[in-house]
Design a protein around this motif. Structure first.
Motif, mmCIF file in Angstrom:
data_model
loop_
_atom_site.group_PDB
_atom_site.id
_atom_site.type_symbol
_atom_site.label_atom_id
_atom_site.label_comp_id
_atom_site.label_asym_id
_atom_site.label_seq_id
_atom_site.Cartn_x
_atom_site.Cartn_y
_atom_site.Cartn_z
ATOM 1 N N TYR A 35 0.830 -1.209 0.000
ATOM 2 C CA TYR A 35 0.000 0.000 0.000
ATOM 3 C C TYR A 35 0.867 1.262 0.000
ATOM 4 O O TYR A 35 0.666 2.177 -0.798
ATOM 5 C CB TYR A 35 -0.919 -0.028 1.219
ATOM 6 C CG TYR A 35 -1.615 1.272 1.525
ATOM 7 C CD1 TYR A 35 -2.709 1.689 0.772
ATOM 8 C CD2 TYR A 35 -1.189 2.081 2.574
ATOM 9 C CE1 TYR A 35 -3.362 2.874 1.056
ATOM 10 C CE2 TYR A 35 -1.836 3.266 2.864
ATOM 11 C CZ TYR A 35 -2.917 3.665 2.109
ATOM 12 O OH TYR A 35 -3.554 4.843 2.395
ATOM 13 N N LYS A 36 1.865 1.296 0.896
ATOM 14 C CA LYS A 36 2.701 2.486 1.005
ATOM 15 C C LYS A 36 3.585 2.676 -0.227
ATOM 16 O O LYS A 36 3.664 3.768 -0.795
ATOM 17 C CB LYS A 36 3.562 2.391 2.264
ATOM 18 C CG LYS A 36 2.786 2.400 3.563
ATOM 19 C CD LYS A 36 1.986 3.670 3.736
ATOM 20 C CE LYS A 36 2.871 4.876 3.985
ATOM 21 N NZ LYS A 36 2.065 6.095 4.261
ATOM 22 N N GLY A 38 3.211 1.279 -3.153
ATOM 23 C CA GLY A 38 2.395 1.439 -4.349
ATOM 24 C C GLY A 38 1.988 2.886 -4.561
ATOM 25 O O GLY A 38 1.969 3.391 -5.697
ATOM 26 N N ARG A 39 1.651 3.573 -3.477
ATOM 27 C CA ARG A 39 1.323 4.991 -3.584
ATOM 28 C C ARG A 39 2.548 5.801 -4.009
ATOM 29 O O ARG A 39 2.438 6.755 -4.777
ATOM 30 C CB ARG A 39 0.772 5.499 -2.247
ATOM 31 C CG ARG A 39 -0.626 5.025 -1.941
ATOM 32 C CD ARG A 39 -1.036 5.395 -0.528
ATOM 33 N NE ARG A 39 -1.076 6.837 -0.333
ATOM 34 C CZ ARG A 39 -2.160 7.583 -0.487
ATOM 35 N NH1 ARG A 39 -3.294 7.017 -0.856
ATOM 36 N NH2 ARG A 39 -2.126 8.890 -0.266
ATOM 37 N N ALA A 42 3.250 5.944 -7.707
ATOM 38 C CA ALA A 42 2.401 6.807 -8.524
ATOM 39 C C ALA A 42 2.862 8.257 -8.522
ATOM 40 O O ALA A 42 2.215 9.124 -9.108
ATOM 41 C CB ALA A 42 0.955 6.727 -8.019
ATOM 42 N N THR A 123 -7.513 -2.918 -1.988
ATOM 43 C CA THR A 123 -6.282 -2.142 -2.000
ATOM 44 C C THR A 123 -5.559 -2.269 -3.336
ATOM 45 O O THR A 123 -5.055 -1.282 -3.883
ATOM 46 C CB THR A 123 -5.354 -2.594 -0.856
ATOM 47 O OG1 THR A 123 -6.046 -2.456 0.393
ATOM 48 C CG2 THR A 123 -4.088 -1.777 -0.821
ATOM 49 N N GLY A 124 -5.523 -3.484 -3.881
ATOM 50 C CA GLY A 124 -4.880 -3.679 -5.177
ATOM 51 C C GLY A 124 -5.562 -2.896 -6.286
ATOM 52 O O GLY A 124 -4.901 -2.266 -7.116
ATOM 53 N N LEU A 127 -4.766 0.854 -5.817
ATOM 54 C CA LEU A 127 -3.406 1.208 -6.228
ATOM 55 C C LEU A 127 -3.279 1.261 -7.752
ATOM 56 O O LEU A 127 -2.572 2.115 -8.296
ATOM 57 C CB LEU A 127 -2.407 0.214 -5.645
ATOM 58 C CG LEU A 127 -2.218 0.268 -4.127
ATOM 59 C CD1 LEU A 127 -1.237 -0.808 -3.672
ATOM 60 C CD2 LEU A 127 -1.731 1.648 -3.697
ATOM 61 N N HIS A 130 -4.669 4.512 -8.716
ATOM 62 C CA HIS A 130 -3.737 5.593 -8.393
ATOM 63 C C HIS A 130 -2.715 5.787 -9.520
ATOM 64 O O HIS A 130 -2.332 6.916 -9.844
ATOM 65 C CB HIS A 130 -2.991 5.284 -7.091
ATOM 66 C CG HIS A 130 -3.863 5.347 -5.880
ATOM 67 N ND1 HIS A 130 -3.509 4.773 -4.668
ATOM 68 C CD2 HIS A 130 -5.075 5.914 -5.674
ATOM 69 C CE1 HIS A 130 -4.475 4.981 -3.788
ATOM 70 N NE2 HIS A 130 -5.427 5.669 -4.388
ATOM 71 N N ASN A 169 2.408 9.846 -1.173
ATOM 72 C CA ASN A 169 2.023 10.393 -2.466
ATOM 73 C C ASN A 169 0.749 11.210 -2.285
ATOM 74 O O ASN A 169 -0.324 10.652 -2.068
ATOM 75 C CB ASN A 169 1.807 9.265 -3.475
ATOM 76 C CG ASN A 169 1.348 9.800 -4.826
ATOM 77 O OD1 ASN A 169 1.456 10.991 -5.097
ATOM 78 N ND2 ASN A 169 0.842 8.913 -5.666
ATOM 79 N N ALA A 172 -2.618 10.915 -4.918
ATOM 80 C CA ALA A 172 -3.314 9.623 -5.044
ATOM 81 C C ALA A 172 -4.657 9.693 -4.321
ATOM 82 O O ALA A 172 -4.967 8.878 -3.467
ATOM 83 C CB ALA A 172 -2.444 8.499 -4.483
#
Length: 287
Positions: A35-36, A38-39, A42, A123-124, A127, A130, A169, A172
């Motif tokens: 999560y972290k 992945g943001r 972006a 969450t996927g 992301l 995002h 990010n 996002a």
């Protein structure tokens, strides 16, 4: 007969459905790391993020959605209220979700596995969006005319200059996982518990929605999109009922979990008339 409730009675958790703790800790930690990072992946689409923000703002006005400024205006009547909203935004998101998963793991293992899968899928999908649709929040959009309450009143989790923020990010905003996770926490607890007060868990996503909009961190559309993603995840990853669940339904359970047909008394015409039977036996010479 009317049943006061159709949920199973409180009982000891089915330990056979509880996955290994170490594996689950690694999975949950991995979910948060993805999560972290992945943001962070972006980042670097500043111009596109501001351009998309203008499109979202114009779309909301064309769709006659209420202005985010109306919620923020109510918060700005009290500095204490604004600080509470900022604190809620900064501190409740992750701990509430972790406590939710921990309680389910210990008390409702089967519901834990289902909820963890839903959160991972949500969450996927978020992301991916995002990456495809970077979006500056309304606090950065001049046309919105909103206050960055985190920077002005505190506390805030973001750096002063969004373009150089190495911790998060800030572009996002679409969709809002703050709201999506809060909504799943409420859904998961409502499904897993039997109290008549369990619907009060919906206050968590409701307060979260007012906070993320009032602090100008998200648009209404961010919450609408994540709600649609959650609805798809819930439709695809369904919680399968167990035999014990079916046994507590307010009707008999037949094959395949369907209600069994009710048993009816035989027609009166088929019930033997005792007087006629005795008369027939006498005519035949039988006692």
């Amino acid at each position: 007969m009317m049943y006061a409730r159709s949920e199973p009675a409180d009982r000891e958790p089915d330990t056979s459905a509880r996955p290994p703790l170490v594996r689950e800790l690694l999975l949950v930690v991995g979910l948060f790391v993805v999560y972290k990072f992945g943001r962070q992946a972006a980042n670097g689409h500043v111009e596109e993020a501001y351009r998309n923000a203008g499109h979202v703002w114009d779309f909301e006005r064309a769709a006659h959605l209420p202005s985010e400024g109306a919620v923020q205006g109510a918060l700005l009547h009290s500095e204490t209220l604004v600080r509470l909203a900022n604190t809620y935004y900064a501190t409740v998101h992750f701990p509430a979700t972790l406590l939710f998963l921990a309680w389910l793991y210990w008390r409702r293992p089967r519901h834990y596995v289902w909820s963890r899968r839903i959160l991972a899928a949500l969450t996927g999908a978020a992301l991916a969006l995002h990456l495809l649709f970077p979006l500056a929040p309304p606090r950065m959009l001049d046309a919105a005319g909103l206050v960055d309450t985190g920077q002005v009143y505190g506390p805030t989790v973001y750096a002063d200059i969004p373009e150089t923020d190495s911790m998060a990010n800030q572009f996002a905003a679409m969709p809002s996982l703050h709201f999506g996770w809060a909504l799943m926490v409420a859904v998961g607890l409502i499904v897993a518990t039997r109290s008549r007060w369990r619907w009060l868990w919906l206050l968590h996503p409701l307060v979260t929605l007012l906070v993320i909009v009032g602090t100008a961190n998200h648009y209404w559309l961010d919450s609408i999109v994540v709600s649609a993603l959650l609805a798809v995840a819930l439709a695809v990853l369904r919680l399968q009922p167990t035999e014990s669940d079916r046994g507590h339904l307010p009707w008999p359970s037949g094959a395949g979990g369907k209600p069994a047909p009710a048993r009816t008394a035989p027609p009166l015409s088929r019930v033997p008339d005792q007087a006629a039977s005795r008369a027939y036996a006498s005519s035949e010479g039988r006692p």
